[in-house]
Design a protein around this motif. Structure first.
Motif, mmCIF file in Angstrom:
data_model
loop_
_atom_site.group_PDB
_atom_site.id
_atom_site.type_symbol
_atom_site.label_atom_id
_atom_site.label_comp_id
_atom_site.label_asym_id
_atom_site.label_seq_id
_atom_site.Cartn_x
_atom_site.Cartn_y
_atom_site.Cartn_z
ATOM 1 N N THR A 22 0.837 -1.201 0.000
ATOM 2 C CA THR A 22 0.000 0.000 0.000
ATOM 3 C C THR A 22 0.871 1.249 0.000
ATOM 4 O O THR A 22 0.656 2.175 -0.792
ATOM 5 C CB THR A 22 -0.938 -0.015 1.227
ATOM 6 O OG1 THR A 22 -1.839 -1.122 1.085
ATOM 7 C CG2 THR A 22 -1.729 1.271 1.347
ATOM 8 N N TYR A 26 1.192 3.332 -3.564
ATOM 9 C CA TYR A 26 0.618 4.686 -3.531
ATOM 10 C C TYR A 26 1.684 5.739 -3.813
ATOM 11 O O TYR A 26 1.439 6.710 -4.526
ATOM 12 C CB TYR A 26 -0.050 4.941 -2.178
ATOM 13 C CG TYR A 26 -0.780 6.262 -2.134
ATOM 14 C CD1 TYR A 26 -1.950 6.459 -2.867
ATOM 15 C CD2 TYR A 26 -0.301 7.325 -1.374
ATOM 16 C CE1 TYR A 26 -2.618 7.668 -2.853
ATOM 17 C CE2 TYR A 26 -0.966 8.544 -1.352
ATOM 18 C CZ TYR A 26 -2.119 8.709 -2.094
ATOM 19 O OH TYR A 26 -2.783 9.919 -2.078
ATOM 20 N N TYR A 63 -4.719 -4.486 -2.311
ATOM 21 C CA TYR A 63 -4.409 -3.074 -2.025
ATOM 22 C C TYR A 63 -5.638 -2.196 -2.299
ATOM 23 O O TYR A 63 -6.017 -1.357 -1.469
ATOM 24 C CB TYR A 63 -3.207 -2.656 -2.867
ATOM 25 C CG TYR A 63 -3.069 -1.199 -3.193
ATOM 26 C CD1 TYR A 63 -2.849 -0.243 -2.198
ATOM 27 C CD2 TYR A 63 -3.106 -0.756 -4.524
ATOM 28 C CE1 TYR A 63 -2.696 1.098 -2.520
ATOM 29 C CE2 TYR A 63 -2.946 0.575 -4.848
ATOM 30 C CZ TYR A 63 -2.739 1.502 -3.847
ATOM 31 O OH TYR A 63 -2.579 2.832 -4.165
ATOM 32 N N ALA A 67 -8.059 -0.061 0.287
ATOM 33 C CA ALA A 67 -8.363 1.363 0.083
ATOM 34 C C ALA A 67 -9.874 1.587 0.040
ATOM 35 O O ALA A 67 -10.396 2.546 0.619
ATOM 36 C CB ALA A 67 -7.704 1.862 -1.208
ATOM 37 N N ALA A 109 -6.047 6.892 -4.985
ATOM 38 C CA ALA A 109 -5.458 5.581 -5.283
ATOM 39 C C ALA A 109 -6.171 4.899 -6.451
ATOM 40 O O ALA A 109 -5.535 4.210 -7.257
ATOM 41 C CB ALA A 109 -5.519 4.690 -4.044
#
Length: 198
Positions: A22, A26, A63, A67, A109
């Motif tokens: 993550t 990101y 991921y 999010a 994201a």
């Protein structure tokens, strides 16, 4: 620590891999980051990685699911406060503005991911679309509670304001972008509340 759908706590290694991915996805993008870097940063073996994620795409999807859950939790917090719909929308907007002002903010994201996965049939692209549809439906529900007439159009407007703020927030002064976004949302809520059914 979050529980999985089966109620079993995820392993520490899996959580470390996901937390590491993550942060790196990101900050640096998805395609530019190899599995080797994630394995090294998470301090796990290659076998451990593949035990939890059969491939990089599975990690990317995890991921995005994480999010998605974080944003759903923010929205659930606004709903849990049992606020009137206009105030719930303002609370959602405030959580977006807080994200924009947070250290290390690098945009949305989901928008970042979909730019790397343009094929609409790709599972990552599909995950982004599913998240965005949920968000649009949620905003639409709140706006329809205020005034049913043109709620869908107002919801699309809210999402476009959000997308613009997320893109601009990593390019310009985040405080100014947040203020502009919140001002736009306030205008949208007031205008929508003042609408009369045709």
């Amino acid at each position: 620590m979050a529980r999985s759908e089966t109620g079993v706590r995820p392993s520490e290694a899996r959580q470390r891999l996901l937390t590491t991915a993550t942060r790196i996805f990101y900050a640096e993008g998805i395609h530019s980051v190899g599995v080797d870097l994630i394995i090294a940063e998470a301090k796990v073996t290659r076998a451990t990685f593949y035990r939890h994620f059969p491939g990089k795409e599975d990690l990317v999807l995890a991921y995005l699911q994480a999010a998605d859950q974080a944003i759903r939790d923010q929205v659930d917090t606004a709903f849990a406060a049992a606020l009137p719909a206009p105030d719930a929308l303002r609370a959602v907007a405030e959580s977006i503005a807080r994200d924009i002002r947070s250290p290390g903010f690098r945009g949305c994201a989901f928008l970042n991911a979909v730019a790397e996965y343009p094929d609409p049939d790709h599972p990552v692209h599909q995950a982004v679309l599913a998240h965005r549809q949920w968000f649009l439906d949620t905003v639409n529900t709140l706006l329809a509670s205020i005034q049913e007439s043109d709620a869908e159009s107002a919801a699309r407007h809210f999402v476009m304001l959000r997308d613009g703020a997320m893109a601009a927030g990593c390019l310009f002064d985040p405080a100014l972008i947040s203020e502009t976004f919140l001002h736009g949302v306030e205008g949208l809520v007031r205008t929508h509340a003042a609408r009369r059914p045709s």
